[in-house]
Design a protein around this motif. Sequence first.
Motif, PDB file in Angstrom:
ATOM      1  N   ILE A 164       0.406  -3.844  -3.069  1.00  0.00           N
ATOM      2  CA  ILE A 164       0.966  -3.661  -1.740  1.00  0.00           C
ATOM      3  C   ILE A 164       1.505  -2.251  -1.522  1.00  0.00           C
ATOM      4  N   THR A 165       1.934  -1.586  -2.602  1.00  0.00           N
ATOM      5  CA  THR A 165       2.455  -0.216  -2.437  1.00  0.00           C
ATOM      6  C   THR A 165       1.343   0.761  -2.055  1.00  0.00           C
ATOM      7  N   SER A 193       1.612   2.982   1.273  1.00  0.00           N
ATOM      8  CA  SER A 193       1.628   4.449   1.164  1.00  0.00           C
ATOM      9  C   SER A 193       0.466   5.059   1.954  1.00  0.00           C
ATOM     10  N   TRP A 194      -0.678   4.400   1.979  1.00  0.00           N
ATOM     11  CA  TRP A 194      -1.824   4.912   2.732  1.00  0.00           C
ATOM     12  C   TRP A 194      -1.523   4.921   4.229  1.00  0.00           C
ATOM     13  N   HIS A 206       1.656  10.103   8.972  1.00  0.00           N
ATOM     14  CA  HIS A 206       2.233  11.428   8.714  1.00  0.00           C
ATOM     15  C   HIS A 206       1.259  12.526   9.103  1.00  0.00           C
ATOM     16  N   THR A 207      -0.019  12.293   8.912  1.00  0.00           N
ATOM     17  CA  THR A 207      -1.025  13.281   9.299  1.00  0.00           C
ATOM     18  C   THR A 207      -0.982  13.539  10.811  1.00  0.00           C
ATOM     19  N   GLY A 263       0.869   5.375  -5.249  1.00  0.00           N
ATOM     20  CA  GLY A 263      -0.172   5.060  -4.286  1.00  0.00           C
ATOM     21  C   GLY A 263      -1.038   6.268  -3.979  1.00  0.00           C
ATOM     22  N   VAL A 264      -1.170   6.609  -2.721  1.00  0.00           N
ATOM     23  CA  VAL A 264      -1.994   7.747  -2.303  1.00  0.00           C
ATOM     24  C   VAL A 264      -1.138   9.005  -2.080  1.00  0.00           C
TER      25      VAL A 264
END
Length: 428
Positions: A11-12, A16-17, A23-24, A134-135
């Motif tokens: 789930i993390t 995070s993705w 955020h992008t 995560g990512v």
Amino acid sequence: MDTIASLFSFITTPVSWVIVQFHTVYGAIFGPDTGWAWGLSIVSLVILIRICLIPLFVKQIKATRAMQTLQPEMKKIQERYKNDKQRQSEEMMKLYKETGTNPLSSCLPILAQSPFFFALYHVLNSIASNDTIGVINENLLQSAQKAHIVGAPLAVKFTDSSSKVEALGASLTDVRVVTAVMIVLMSASQFFTQRQLMTKNVDTTVKTPFMQQQKMLMYVFPVMFAVFGINFPVGVLVYWLTTNVWTMGQQMYVIRNNPTPGSKAQAEYLERLTKHVTQHDKVSKRRDRAIVKAIVAKGRDRNEFERKFINGLSKANLAAQADGTVIKSDTAAAAEAEDGTPTTATGAPKRQQPKRQSKSQRQHGAAGAKAADENEPKTSLTKSDEPEDAKPAAAAKKGGAKPAGGTRSKAQSGQRKGPQRPKSPSKK
């Protein structure tokens, strides 16, 4: 930390993705290292999760109302089997099965939201510990550590030491003030949400243990948020404050447009609906038609507010139908016939009720009628009005015998009928 992160990796990583994608977008507007970019990413994550949880929220509302309806029956079972807990539990489960009610349905949104909450908590803790997760790679990790929300870094907590706070480029005072304000707002929003539910959307005609339980939670939840909030990172406080505000607004919408029957909110809703329907002579929205349909189907089981709604429509010459629409109950009822006679809904003349007269008016009317009868000329003679000399002749013609002398065939006025006692001789 790596062990815990690996356990929640399922789930993390998605959480995070999603944060990185938001955020992008916001980084291109406000700058990649700003608190606005990272803070709005967390807010957008909350909104996305809550939109996905709307079906569960609807199920929660239905389950809560079903539980409120079952409270009287549950209370009877508790009183009947108060000395037999096992039988009491069996009867409760039987009641739930018969009505299709699940007590855990009211907790579904919180339970479904918990994995995302823990995932975000571990993502922010990893950022504070300078660990990738995560990512979120090294570049994103450094960008997140630089992000400050009103002077407080995204990953710091109220209980962090001054050295850790200074390492992230902030002062301990700013962190304590920002986190304290956010904790207060988070607790206040939770209290207001629960209080709104208790004061406006609860059937006030039924006093059950469920209401006492909800009243207790109204004070317990804010205290819990305040106690646990000092150990939440600023990013988690942003997450939880956003979800509380969303819940409060979502609940206000539901209470306003789909209130619990018998509650104060229903009285306000039906008052607004009555005003709208009487102005436009129709029910415009499908949701309103569904509520009117339910009120009509109740019949004599309507509560005080629903009866007042039906009476308000009747005063406006409107009638609620079984399909939830309203029609003109009597377009001719308010009007009159051409000759001035009031008519009914079928067009037939309306029966007029005589006006009630006072005692003096009735006596005066009776005296006037009697005087009119006395003054009215007589056009025919009755049997008693025949001349005296005509009576013996008529009797002789009919019976052939003379009437007995000294007696009359008919008692005079003021005497009793039948044989009369002879008068006693007067004394000289």
